[in-house]
Enzyme design. Structure first.
Site, short mmCIF file in Angstrom:
data_model
loop_
_atom_site.label_atom_id
_atom_site.label_comp_id
_atom_site.label_asym_id
_atom_site.label_seq_id
_atom_site.Cartn_x
_atom_site.Cartn_y
_atom_site.Cartn_z
N ASP A 226 0.89 -1.16 0.00
CA ASP A 226 0.00 0.00 0.00
C ASP A 226 0.93 1.20 0.00
OD1 ASP A 226 -1.55 2.25 0.71
OD2 ASP A 226 -3.03 0.98 1.70
N HIS A 227 1.02 1.89 -1.14
CA HIS A 227 2.09 2.86 -1.29
C HIS A 227 1.98 4.03 -0.32
CE1 HIS A 227 -0.89 4.93 -3.89
NE2 HIS A 227 -0.21 6.03 -3.65
N HIS A 289 -5.79 3.09 1.83
CA HIS A 289 -4.89 4.21 2.11
C HIS A 289 -5.26 4.94 3.41
CE1 HIS A 289 -3.39 3.30 -1.74
NE2 HIS A 289 -4.13 4.12 -2.46
#
Length: 541
Positions: A226-227, A289
């Site tokens: 999950d960037h 996010h």
């Protein structure tokens, strides 16, 4: 494929005056080549100015020598715009393993030179319809394995390390994982896979995906990316929270009224509505996010910085959150305004779609620290600005000598222009005693003007190479996250009755007009006086 070699020759070719150089952390000029796995971090603090904090997992195995990185979906947008530029940035800074090789694997047939040209064009300018086909052809993986073994045959040691990056649609995760294990698994070394979101569409599909992948790859070998966990300000939240007594003292229900975590995009689907309409804003942004940001904000202090200690605390706080209710949810969909088309004007969007492009949801954490404090998650497309931030609003001061003054707010600006600022009330300079809203401001591009903030994918790929799971999603964390969101998603998808119709809002606005009433319902107070950040104009005082 030779991509690594081509990029190296193109970008690290010595100038006529000598080797191309770049700044190091000490201010000296160091040549980019030769690359060493022990090259100094470019932004390391000087001795005595700080503590380098990293995971302390004893099980870490760092991929140093004899490492191949295989990017699946190498012709797709994710690989071109994120994965390859991140790998190149790590290479330029000396963080890739010594003599690492990068191999691209994709369904699109192209000549090697064409692939090099496409990949390099995005590296030079990284800011500039996926079909699911036969990723289950075992013979093709035998060909890939032969190519990898041809590279590895030149290694002087028996050690063989392979990192496989899935820049792929989730529909093919399982066949690719299966074939890699059966045809391309290195027996004398470390094997790892990086899996991109989405990890399922609801709780049941996520569990099925987890179960299927675990048939072939262990939890230790799997990195669910999950960037947002690689973004500089999100990574900074742990340090800010647990290294500062001044923040920790008031970090609970006794001092905090409400918390808002906001994601805003100033553009719509722009011809890519097909994918978005099948997921919606909640699956795209909130469930992953923003929930990750919430878990770090609300977690208890871990006993160490090891990956499992950090993830244990994140899971604990997520387990304290019940499923979101319809009453705690506001849905919107943008319509044409300001010369921009509406969501339903996009030809790639199904006619009459009621897919939300905006959502605000309120989560409640039932534990001693946070009982009664609303955490409001908001995300939307086609809004008035691009911004991701956390806004912690504190309670009113006790009534007395001051009345109707601005509440204190602590804001973490995640992007753009990373910043932390505390909105406070202070006396305006002058002969009169006048209280005004101002701020204590830590804006990164002013305070750390010489530092380069790495892209999220750079940080996360480096973590994988170093064997650090701290910033990746664990299987039980994923499971509990879906438990929180699945009921509201099934309502939106029409699985528990008629699908709700989102409220219209104009393209370029702040969202639905009902948003103000929604957040005020949970105790958010807007400033009674005009507030300008980061500069307060005192000229009229």
């Amino acid at each position: 494929m030779g991509w690594y070699k081509v990029v190296k020759e193109k970008f690290v070719k010595p100038r006529s005056g000598g080797a191309k150089s770049q700044p190091s952390g000490t201010g000296k000029q160091l040549p980019v080549t030769p690359i060493s796995p022990n090259a100094p971090a470019p932004f390391t603090a000087s001795p005595g100015t700080g503590l380098v904090v990293s995971s302390t997992d004893a099980a870490h195995y760092e991929m140093k020598d004899n490492t191949l990185i295989v990017v699946f979906g190498a012709s797709g947008d994710l690989a071109k715009k994120k994965t390859f530029p991140a790998l190149f940035a790590l290479f330029r800074q000396g963080f890739l393993p010594t003599d690492a090789k990068i191999v691209g694997y994709a369904r699109t047939k192209m000549e090697t030179a064409d692939f090099h040209s496409r990949a390099v064009s995005y590296i030079q300018n990284p800011d500039n319809d996926e079909a699911i086909t036969a990723y289950d052809d075992g013979a093709a993986y035998d060909v890939l394995n032969e190519h990898l073994e041809g590279i590895e045959a030149k290694y002087s040691m028996k050690e063989r390390n392979r990192l496989f990056y899935f820049a792929l649609p989730p529909d093919v995760f399982v066949p690719v994982a299966k074939n890699l294990k059966e045809h391309c698994y290195a027996e004398n070394g470390v094997n790892r896979i990086i899996v991109e979101k989405p990890f399922g569409k609801d709780l049941d599909s996520a569990r099925e995906l987890l179960r299927s992948l675990k048939q072939y790859w262990s939890e230790e070998e799997t990195y669910r990316i999950d960037h947002y966990l690689g973004k500089e300000m999100v990574k900074n939240l742990l340090v800010l929270r647990f290294a500062n007594t001044a923040l920790a003292a008031g970090w609970d229900k006794n001092s905090i009224s409400n918390v808002q975590i906001t994601f805003k995009e100033p553009f719509g689907t722009e011809g890519r509505g097909g994918y978005f309409d099948s997921s919606g804003i909640i699956r795209d942004i909130l469930q992953n996010h923003l929930l990750q940001v919430l878990s770090i904000l609300a977690m208890e202090r871990p006993v160490s910085f090891s990956a499992e200690d950090i993830r244990d605390e994140k899971v604990k706080v997520l387990r304290s959150i019940p499923p979101i209710t319809q009453e705690d949810t506001l849905l919107g969909q943008y319509v044409a305004a300001n010369g921009k088309p509406g969501y339903l004007d996009d030809d790639t969007v199904p006619r009459g779609s009621v897919c939300p492009t905006f959502a605000a949801t309120t989560l409640w954490i039932h534990n001693p620290r946070w009982e009664g404090v609303p955490f409001i998650l908001k995300a939307g497309k086609a809004l008035n600005e691009a911004k991701v931030e956390v806004r912690v609003q504190f309670k009113d001061i006790t009534q007395g000598i001051f009345k109707d003054i601005t509440r204190n707010e602590l804001v973490f600006r995640i992007q753009p222009s990373e910043a932390v600022y505390l909105k406070i009330v202070a006396k305006s300079p002058g002969l009169q005693t006048q209280a005004i809203a101002t701020e204590m401001d830590l804006t990164y591009n002013r305070r750390f003007a010489d530092a380069k903030i790495p892209e999220a994918y750079e940080a996360l790929i480096l973590d994988v190479l170093q064997g650090d799971h701290s910033n990746f999603v664990r299987h039980d964390e994923l499971d509990v996250a879906w438990k929180i969101f699945t009921p509201i998603l099934h309502w939106i998808d029409g699985k528990s009755g008629e699908r709700p119709k989102p409220i219209s809002y104009p393209y370029g606005s702040r969202g639905p007009a009902e948003l103000n009433t929604f957040v005020e319902r949970y105790g958010y107070h807007r400033s009674p006086s005009r507030y300008e950040w980061p500069v307060t104009n005192l000229g009229a005082q």
